[in-house]
Write an enzyme that holds these catalytic residues in place. Structure first.
Site, short mmCIF file in Angstrom:
data_model
loop_
_atom_site.label_atom_id
_atom_site.label_comp_id
_atom_site.label_asym_id
_atom_site.label_seq_id
_atom_site.Cartn_x
_atom_site.Cartn_y
_atom_site.Cartn_z
N THR A 30 17.37 -40.25 0.48
CA THR A 30 17.52 -39.54 -0.79
C THR A 30 18.87 -38.86 -0.87
OG1 THR A 30 15.14 -39.20 -1.07
CG2 THR A 30 16.59 -37.65 -2.19
N TRP B 109 16.05 -37.31 -14.69
CA TRP B 109 15.58 -36.68 -15.93
C TRP B 109 14.41 -37.44 -16.56
CZ3 TRP B 109 17.77 -33.11 -13.89
CH2 TRP B 109 19.14 -32.98 -13.70
N GLU C 231 0.83 -1.20 0.00
CA GLU C 231 0.00 0.00 0.00
C GLU C 231 0.86 1.26 0.00
OE1 GLU C 231 -2.14 -3.28 2.33
OE2 GLU C 231 -0.11 -2.48 2.17
#
Length: 335
Positions: free
Chosen positions: A198, A172, A54
């Site tokens: 992972t 990929w 604002e």
């Protein structure tokens, strides 16, 4: 009013431009419009410590703000934080009307900004394009209402749900456009989380490389091996709800969960995922021995299947991105 709706969409667009720069503050957009609906100036929230949307819009409008309409995606703040209250700037600028997308659920605001504007004699309308604003500000709204981050689970697979071949090769599956989009998700998230498995298997860096944007805080469930690319990182464990509470306390508005399949299933199983972003590649494993998106038991019967809605579907090069938002838990099993 059509003019207010158009101006709100312009404010939403302005907010989108600063999506990665404002946290832990919300990404807010604002416009100043003349009596005939012409947009005079546009502003968006600046990085922490800078002006809110604002004040930025009013600064750019200058004298043209007097008697004009201010359209803002979120209720103007009414308290002193790093910056002075936006309601003071709105009143001082001589704005005659304020159009607000959503009331701010932050306890420091929560309607007090709207009340202050009305008390000063300004005409205030609330709820214009509220659904679109709520979609854009979902992470902020969840954080302010629960203290936890908005959890996005990112998944990528072939159209038959395979994420890796039986020999473990997986990289990929999707093309460069989808990978760039996934990096944009990282840039929009204040933290990204993976399991220690992972990290051991893929040694990801989890940085933002294919788009412009800040690197998120990197979080590992478990211990990351010394020398892993993910360092420095935050290593966590235990109850996932407690993990989210901790990250929310650190100012994380959005958490991107990137895997692997065991971690994905853990978040899904306890209903902690707010949004599933699934990238589907035009490829097929064609068998039942490919690794899947989740590892572990799923819904035991069709009646317990969790259902939701597709919030968006988009084509990214050769791939498709599906955004799935689950129904509230009370609706699980309906239909």
């Amino acid at each position: 009013m059509a003019a207010h709706s158009a101006a709100m969409h312009a404010a939403i667009a302005a907010a989108a431009e600063v999506r990665t720069n404002t946290a832990p503050n919300p990404w807010v957009g604002a416009v100043v419009a003349s009596a005939d609906g012409t947009i005079v100036a546009t502003g968006a929230t600046q990085p922490p410590g800078g002006p809110h949307a604002e004040r930025e819009a009013l600064r750019r409008a200058g004298a043209a703000a007097r008697g004009a309409t201010l359209v803002t995606t979120l209720e103007p703040c009414s308290h002193h934080g790093r910056t002075p209250p936006c309601v003071d700037a709105v009143i001082e600028a001589g704005i005659s009307r304020v159009v607000v997308g959503l009331e701010d659920p932050d306890p420091l605001v929560a309607g007090t900004g709207i009340a202050a504007l009305r008390a000063a004699g300004l005409d205030v309308t609330v709820g214009v394009e509220a659904d679109a604003v709520a979609e854009q500000l979902a992470p902020y709204l969840v954080h302010r209402r629960t203290g936890r981050p908005y959890v996005v689970l990112k998944l990528a697979a072939t159209v038959d749900g395979g994420t890796a071949a039986p020999d473990g090769t997986s990289q990929w599956i999707t093309g460069p456009e989808a990978r760039a989009d996934a990096h944009r998700l990282r840039a929009q998230s204040q933290a990204v989380l993976v399991g220690a498995g992972t990290v051991r298997a893929d040694d990801p860096s989890l940085t933002v490389r294919h788009v412009e944007g800040p690197d998120p805080l990197r979080v590992v469930l478990g211990r990351a091996p010394a020398g892993a690319k993910i360092h420095p990182c935050l290593e966590m464990g235990g109850d996932l709800g407690a993990v989210l509470d901790d990250l929310g306390g650190r100012g994380v508005l959005q958490l991107l969960v990137e895997g692997g399949a065991t971690v994905a299933r853990a978040f899904h199983a306890v209903g902690l995922v707010d949004r599933y972003v699934v990238y589907l590649a035009p490829a097929v494993f064609g068998g039942d021995d490919a690794l899947g998106l989740f590892r572990g038991p799923g819904a035991p019967t069709i009646a317990s299947l969790r259902r939701g809605r597709f919030a968006s579907v988009s084509v990214l090069g050769a791939d498709v991105r599906l955004d799935l938002v689950m129904a509230p838990h009370a609706e699980v099993g309906d239909g």
